[in-house]
Motif scaffolding. Sequence first.
Motif, PDB file in Angstrom:
ATOM      1  N   LEU A  15      33.073  10.340 -42.893  1.00  0.00           N
ATOM      2  CA  LEU A  15      32.607   9.164 -42.167  1.00  0.00           C
ATOM      3  C   LEU A  15      33.728   8.501 -41.367  1.00  0.00           C
ATOM      4  O   LEU A  15      33.492   7.991 -40.266  1.00  0.00           O
ATOM      5  N   ILE A  16      34.928   8.506 -41.891  1.00  0.00           N
ATOM      6  CA  ILE A  16      36.052   7.945 -41.139  1.00  0.00           C
ATOM      7  C   ILE A  16      36.308   8.766 -39.878  1.00  0.00           C
ATOM      8  O   ILE A  16      36.573   8.216 -38.796  1.00  0.00           O
ATOM      9  N   ARG A  42      33.361  -5.348 -35.621  1.00  0.00           N
ATOM     10  CA  ARG A  42      32.453  -4.348 -36.183  1.00  0.00           C
ATOM     11  C   ARG A  42      33.193  -3.043 -36.477  1.00  0.00           C
ATOM     12  O   ARG A  42      32.965  -2.413 -37.515  1.00  0.00           O
ATOM     13  N   ALA A  43      34.051  -2.630 -35.561  1.00  0.00           N
ATOM     14  CA  ALA A  43      34.795  -1.387 -35.762  1.00  0.00           C
ATOM     15  C   ALA A  43      35.722  -1.489 -36.966  1.00  0.00           C
ATOM     16  O   ALA A  43      35.768  -0.584 -37.816  1.00  0.00           O
ATOM     17  N   VAL A  44      36.466  -2.580 -37.048  1.00  0.00           N
ATOM     18  CA  VAL A  44      37.396  -2.750 -38.164  1.00  0.00           C
ATOM     19  C   VAL A  44      36.643  -2.933 -39.481  1.00  0.00           C
ATOM     20  O   VAL A  44      37.091  -2.474 -40.534  1.00  0.00           O
ATOM     21  N   PHE A  50      34.856   1.952 -45.219  1.00  0.00           N
ATOM     22  CA  PHE A  50      35.072   3.367 -45.521  1.00  0.00           C
ATOM     23  C   PHE A  50      36.415   3.591 -46.217  1.00  0.00           C
ATOM     24  O   PHE A  50      36.516   4.406 -47.142  1.00  0.00           O
ATOM     25  N   THR A  51      37.443   2.883 -45.776  1.00  0.00           N
ATOM     26  CA  THR A  51      38.760   3.024 -46.391  1.00  0.00           C
ATOM     27  C   THR A  51      38.744   2.539 -47.835  1.00  0.00           C
ATOM     28  O   THR A  51      39.408   3.118 -48.712  1.00  0.00           O
ATOM     29  N   LEU A 146      27.148  -0.249 -45.787  1.00  0.00           N
ATOM     30  CA  LEU A 146      27.591  -1.301 -44.872  1.00  0.00           C
ATOM     31  C   LEU A 146      28.373  -0.714 -43.700  1.00  0.00           C
ATOM     32  O   LEU A 146      28.189  -1.120 -42.544  1.00  0.00           O
ATOM     33  N   GLY A 147      29.242   0.235 -43.986  1.00  0.00           N
ATOM     34  CA  GLY A 147      30.029   0.856 -42.921  1.00  0.00           C
ATOM     35  C   GLY A 147      29.174   1.635 -41.946  1.00  0.00           C
ATOM     36  O   GLY A 147      29.402   1.605 -40.729  1.00  0.00           O
ATOM     37  N   ILE A 148      28.149   2.312 -42.451  1.00  0.00           N
ATOM     38  CA  ILE A 148      27.249   3.065 -41.573  1.00  0.00           C
ATOM     39  C   ILE A 148      26.485   2.105 -40.656  1.00  0.00           C
ATOM     40  O   ILE A 148      26.309   2.364 -39.458  1.00  0.00           O
ATOM     41  N   GLY A 149      26.035   0.989 -41.223  1.00  0.00           N
ATOM     42  CA  GLY A 149      25.327   0.001 -40.407  1.00  0.00           C
ATOM     43  C   GLY A 149      26.193  -0.570 -39.304  1.00  0.00           C
ATOM     44  O   GLY A 149      25.750  -0.718 -38.161  1.00  0.00           O
TER      45      GLY A 149
END
Length: 203
Positions: A15-16, A42-44, A50-51, A146-149
Amino acid sequence: MNDFFTGSASVAGALIGLLFVAISVASDRLRAEKDGQVHRIRAVAALTAFTNSLSVSLFSLIPGHKIGPTAISVAAVGLTFVVASLLSLIRLRQVRWATVRDALFLVGIAVTFVSQLLAGIDVTVHPGNSGDVDTIAILVVICFLLGIGRSWELIGGPSIGIRKEVTAMVRAHQGSADQPQEASAPLVAKAGPEAQTGETGPT
Protein backbone atom coordinates in the motif's frame (compact mmCIF):
# COMPACT_ATOMS: atom_id res chain seq x y z
CA MET A 1 -0.68 -13.85 15.64
CA ASN A 2 2.72 -13.93 13.90
CA ASP A 3 0.98 -14.97 10.69
CA PHE A 4 -1.30 -11.95 10.94
CA PHE A 5 1.54 -9.48 11.43
CA THR A 6 3.52 -11.12 8.62
CA GLY A 7 0.60 -10.63 6.27
CA SER A 8 -0.11 -7.10 7.46
CA ALA A 9 3.53 -6.12 6.95
CA SER A 10 3.29 -7.30 3.33
CA VAL A 11 0.04 -5.44 2.81
CA ALA A 12 1.44 -2.24 4.35
CA GLY A 13 4.51 -2.35 2.11
CA ALA A 14 2.37 -2.81 -0.99
CA LEU A 15 0.00 0.00 0.00
CA ILE A 16 2.86 2.40 0.66
CA GLY A 17 4.21 1.69 -2.82
CA LEU A 18 0.78 2.35 -4.35
CA LEU A 19 0.50 5.53 -2.29
CA PHE A 20 3.68 6.88 -3.86
CA VAL A 21 2.14 6.21 -7.28
CA ALA A 22 -1.04 8.01 -6.23
CA ILE A 23 1.00 10.98 -5.00
CA SER A 24 2.77 11.22 -8.35
CA VAL A 25 -0.59 11.11 -10.14
CA ALA A 26 -2.03 13.83 -7.89
CA SER A 27 1.08 16.02 -7.95
CA ASP A 28 -0.84 18.93 -9.49
CA ARG A 29 -3.31 18.84 -6.63
CA LEU A 30 -0.54 18.84 -4.07
CA ARG A 31 1.09 21.92 -5.63
CA ALA A 32 -2.16 23.86 -6.05
CA GLU A 33 -2.44 27.19 -4.31
CA LYS A 34 -6.10 26.70 -3.43
CA ASP A 35 -6.87 23.66 -1.25
CA GLY A 36 -3.34 22.38 -1.81
CA GLN A 37 -2.72 22.08 1.91
CA VAL A 38 -5.82 19.90 2.33
CA HIS A 39 -4.52 17.45 -0.29
CA ARG A 40 -1.06 17.45 1.30
CA ILE A 41 -2.62 16.61 4.65
CA ARG A 42 -4.52 13.74 3.01
CA ALA A 43 -1.31 12.38 1.50
CA VAL A 44 0.63 12.57 4.76
CA ALA A 45 -2.32 11.11 6.69
CA ALA A 46 -2.41 8.06 4.43
CA LEU A 47 1.35 7.65 4.71
CA THR A 48 1.19 7.98 8.50
CA ALA A 49 -1.54 5.34 8.76
CA PHE A 50 0.31 2.88 6.52
CA THR A 51 3.65 3.52 8.23
CA ASN A 52 2.04 2.93 11.60
CA SER A 53 0.75 -0.46 10.48
CA LEU A 54 4.06 -1.38 8.85
CA SER A 55 6.14 -0.44 11.90
CA VAL A 56 3.95 -2.28 14.39
CA SER A 57 3.79 -5.37 12.17
CA LEU A 58 7.54 -5.58 11.54
CA PHE A 59 8.64 -4.95 15.12
CA SER A 60 6.12 -7.45 16.44
CA LEU A 61 7.93 -10.17 14.47
CA ILE A 62 11.25 -9.50 16.23
CA PRO A 63 11.79 -11.89 19.16
CA GLY A 64 11.26 -10.20 22.49
CA HIS A 65 8.43 -7.96 23.58
CA LYS A 66 8.89 -5.19 21.00
CA ILE A 67 5.29 -4.55 20.03
CA GLY A 68 4.47 -2.45 23.12
CA PRO A 69 7.23 0.17 22.77
CA THR A 70 6.73 0.28 19.01
CA ALA A 71 2.99 0.88 19.36
CA ILE A 72 3.67 3.68 21.83
CA SER A 73 6.30 5.35 19.64
CA VAL A 74 4.41 5.34 16.35
CA ALA A 75 1.16 6.36 18.09
CA ALA A 76 2.93 9.37 19.60
CA VAL A 77 4.27 10.32 16.16
CA GLY A 78 0.78 9.96 14.70
CA LEU A 79 -0.75 12.19 17.35
CA THR A 80 1.89 14.81 16.64
CA PHE A 81 0.89 14.74 12.97
CA VAL A 82 -2.80 15.14 13.85
CA VAL A 83 -2.14 18.17 16.02
CA ALA A 84 0.10 19.76 13.38
CA SER A 85 -2.51 19.16 10.67
CA LEU A 86 -5.32 20.73 12.68
CA LEU A 87 -3.15 23.74 13.50
CA SER A 88 -2.28 24.04 9.80
CA LEU A 89 -5.95 24.13 8.78
CA ILE A 90 -6.66 26.76 11.42
CA ARG A 91 -3.63 28.85 10.47
CA LEU A 92 -4.55 28.86 6.77
CA ARG A 93 -8.22 29.48 7.60
CA GLN A 94 -9.27 26.40 5.68
CA VAL A 95 -11.62 25.15 8.38
CA ARG A 96 -14.94 25.36 6.51
CA TRP A 97 -17.77 23.08 5.49
CA ALA A 98 -15.77 21.58 2.63
CA THR A 99 -13.05 20.43 5.04
CA VAL A 100 -15.30 19.18 7.84
CA ARG A 101 -14.87 15.59 6.65
CA ASP A 102 -11.09 15.97 6.72
CA ALA A 103 -11.24 17.39 10.23
CA LEU A 104 -13.46 14.51 11.34
CA PHE A 105 -11.01 12.07 9.81
CA LEU A 106 -8.18 13.63 11.79
CA VAL A 107 -10.24 13.29 14.95
CA GLY A 108 -10.96 9.65 14.09
CA ILE A 109 -7.33 8.78 13.46
CA ALA A 110 -6.40 10.61 16.68
CA VAL A 111 -8.79 8.32 18.59
CA THR A 112 -7.13 5.34 16.89
CA PHE A 113 -3.67 6.48 17.91
CA VAL A 114 -4.76 7.18 21.49
CA SER A 115 -6.24 3.67 21.72
CA GLN A 116 -3.03 2.22 20.34
CA LEU A 117 -0.97 4.25 22.77
CA LEU A 118 -2.95 2.94 25.74
CA ALA A 119 -2.80 -0.64 24.46
CA GLY A 120 0.95 -0.31 23.93
CA ILE A 121 1.40 0.88 27.50
CA ASP A 122 -0.61 -2.07 28.81
CA VAL A 123 1.40 -4.54 26.73
CA THR A 124 4.66 -3.03 27.96
CA VAL A 125 3.57 -3.22 31.60
CA HIS A 126 1.92 -6.66 31.23
CA PRO A 127 3.74 -8.52 28.43
CA GLY A 128 1.61 -11.63 28.82
CA ASN A 129 -1.69 -9.85 28.14
CA SER A 130 -2.80 -11.18 24.76
CA GLY A 131 -5.95 -9.07 24.77
CA ASP A 132 -3.99 -5.86 24.28
CA VAL A 133 -2.05 -7.46 21.43
CA ASP A 134 -5.35 -8.32 19.77
CA THR A 135 -6.45 -4.70 20.24
CA ILE A 136 -3.29 -3.47 18.52
CA ALA A 137 -3.90 -5.92 15.66
CA ILE A 138 -7.43 -4.56 15.20
CA LEU A 139 -6.10 -0.99 15.19
CA VAL A 140 -3.60 -2.01 12.49
CA VAL A 141 -6.53 -3.06 10.31
CA ILE A 142 -8.33 0.22 11.07
CA CYS A 143 -5.23 2.16 9.98
CA PHE A 144 -5.29 0.25 6.70
CA LEU A 145 -8.90 1.27 6.08
CA LEU A 146 -8.28 4.90 7.02
CA GLY A 147 -5.22 5.10 4.79
CA ILE A 148 -7.07 3.59 1.84
CA GLY A 149 -9.88 6.11 2.25
CA ARG A 150 -7.44 9.04 2.31
CA SER A 151 -5.60 7.70 -0.75
CA TRP A 152 -8.87 7.41 -2.69
CA GLU A 153 -9.80 11.00 -1.92
CA LEU A 154 -6.27 12.15 -2.73
CA ILE A 155 -6.52 10.98 -6.35
CA GLY A 156 -10.05 12.39 -6.66
CA GLY A 157 -11.83 9.05 -6.78
CA PRO A 158 -15.62 9.15 -7.19
CA SER A 159 -17.74 9.21 -4.08
CA ILE A 160 -21.27 7.78 -4.03
CA GLY A 161 -23.14 8.51 -0.82
CA ILE A 162 -26.70 7.69 0.18
CA ARG A 163 -27.47 11.32 1.08
CA LYS A 164 -26.15 12.59 -2.25
CA GLU A 165 -28.12 10.04 -4.27
CA VAL A 166 -31.38 10.66 -2.39
CA THR A 167 -31.00 14.42 -2.90
CA ALA A 168 -30.40 13.92 -6.64
CA MET A 169 -33.49 11.71 -6.93
CA VAL A 170 -35.68 14.28 -5.15
CA ARG A 171 -34.46 17.08 -7.40
CA ALA A 172 -35.00 14.99 -10.52
CA HIS A 173 -38.55 14.16 -9.39
CA GLN A 174 -39.33 17.82 -8.74
CA GLY A 175 -37.97 18.79 -12.16
CA SER A 176 -40.13 16.21 -13.95
CA ALA A 177 -43.19 17.36 -12.01
CA ASP A 178 -42.69 20.99 -13.14
CA GLN A 179 -42.32 20.20 -16.87
CA PRO A 180 -46.06 19.56 -17.68
CA GLN A 181 -47.04 22.91 -16.18
CA GLU A 182 -44.48 24.73 -18.30
CA ALA A 183 -45.62 22.90 -21.45
CA SER A 184 -49.31 23.82 -20.95
CA ALA A 185 -48.63 27.53 -20.44
CA PRO A 186 -48.34 28.46 -24.21
CA LEU A 187 -51.67 26.72 -25.00
CA VAL A 188 -53.44 28.87 -22.46
CA ALA A 189 -51.81 32.01 -23.83
CA LYS A 190 -52.80 31.09 -27.39
CA ALA A 191 -56.39 30.56 -26.48
CA GLY A 192 -56.58 33.92 -24.70
CA PRO A 193 -57.03 36.29 -27.69
CA GLU A 194 -59.78 34.13 -29.22
CA ALA A 195 -61.71 34.26 -25.99
CA GLN A 196 -61.33 38.03 -25.79
CA THR A 197 -62.56 38.78 -29.38
CA GLY A 198 -65.34 36.25 -29.16
CA GLU A 199 -64.38 34.64 -32.51
CA THR A 200 -65.45 31.07 -32.73
CA GLY A 201 -64.29 30.36 -36.30
CA PRO A 202 -66.28 29.11 -39.29
CA THR A 203 -69.18 26.78 -38.65
